[in-house]
Design a protein around this motif. Structure first.
Motif, short mmCIF file in Angstrom:
data_model
loop_
_atom_site.label_atom_id
_atom_site.label_comp_id
_atom_site.label_asym_id
_atom_site.label_seq_id
_atom_site.Cartn_x
_atom_site.Cartn_y
_atom_site.Cartn_z
N GLU A 1 0.95 -1.78 -0.25
CA GLU A 1 0.11 -0.08 -0.15
C GLU A 1 0.52 1.22 -0.13
O GLU A 1 1.67 1.24 0.58
N ALA A 2 0.88 2.53 -0.83
CA ALA A 2 1.33 3.25 -0.81
C ALA A 2 1.18 3.97 0.14
O ALA A 2 0.10 4.13 1.15
N CYS A 3 1.99 5.17 0.74
CA CYS A 3 2.19 6.21 1.74
C CYS A 3 1.34 7.64 1.28
O CYS A 3 2.37 7.32 -0.04
N PRO A 4 0.58 8.21 1.37
CA PRO A 4 0.52 9.29 0.88
C PRO A 4 1.42 10.39 1.09
O PRO A 4 1.98 10.23 1.87
N ARG A 5 1.83 11.46 0.02
CA ARG A 5 2.53 12.09 0.47
C ARG A 5 1.89 13.45 0.25
O ARG A 5 0.79 13.71 0.00
N VAL A 6 1.98 14.75 1.52
CA VAL A 6 1.60 15.66 1.24
C VAL A 6 3.15 16.30 2.12
O VAL A 6 3.32 16.72 1.86
N ALA A 71 -3.76 10.03 6.92
CA ALA A 71 -5.38 8.89 8.01
C ALA A 71 -4.36 7.12 8.30
O ALA A 71 -4.88 6.48 9.06
N THR A 72 -3.28 7.69 8.13
CA THR A 72 -2.12 6.19 8.34
C THR A 72 -1.82 6.29 9.97
O THR A 72 -1.65 6.94 10.37
N GLU A 73 -0.84 4.92 10.21
CA GLU A 73 -1.75 4.63 11.39
C GLU A 73 0.36 5.45 11.88
O GLU A 73 0.26 5.95 13.08
N PHE A 74 0.89 5.58 11.04
CA PHE A 74 2.44 6.30 11.42
C PHE A 74 3.13 7.15 9.71
O PHE A 74 2.28 7.19 8.75
N VAL A 75 3.64 8.52 10.13
CA VAL A 75 3.89 9.56 9.11
C VAL A 75 5.62 9.39 9.69
O VAL A 75 6.05 9.39 10.59
N LEU A 76 6.34 10.38 8.33
CA LEU A 76 7.24 10.59 8.54
C LEU A 76 7.44 12.31 8.49
O LEU A 76 6.66 12.55 7.08
N VAL A 77 7.47 12.47 8.82
CA VAL A 77 7.94 14.65 8.90
C VAL A 77 9.46 13.96 7.86
O VAL A 77 10.63 14.02 9.18
N VAL A 78 9.79 15.32 7.64
CA VAL A 78 10.89 15.64 6.78
C VAL A 78 10.67 17.69 6.25
O VAL A 78 9.94 17.69 5.91
N GLN A 79 11.54 17.63 7.46
CA GLN A 79 11.75 19.56 7.38
C GLN A 79 12.53 19.88 6.06
O GLN A 79 13.57 19.02 5.66
#
Length: 81
Positions: A1-6, A71-79
């Protein structure tokens, strides 16, 4: 499943509060947004949603807007810096 990127574009002027009322010129910010759109269209960001905020919210509130968009369980934040 692909993770959405914002990708959050946090605006160039503050709505209220202290500090500089405008972080850069409207022209400079619109040039930046045009470049973001060009890179997105070219596929440089992969599948990505660009969230353009009307005013500068600051890091924490802008991140909150991005988190509202997924709405994913985990997120990765990249500044950027």
């Amino acid at each position: 499943e692909a993770c959405p990127r914002v990708l959050v574009c946090d605006g160039y002027r503050r709505a209220t509060g202290s500090g500089k009322p405008q972080l850069c010129s409207e022209e400079a910010y619109n040039t930046f947004l045009d470049e973001v759109e060009r890179l997105k269209t070219a596929g440089e960001f992969g599948e990505c949603h660009v969230l353009k905020l009307d005013t500068c919210h600051g890091y924490g509130l802008a991140l909150g807007r991005a988190l509202d968009a997924v709405a994913t369980e985990f997120v990765l934040v990249v500044q950027h810096d």
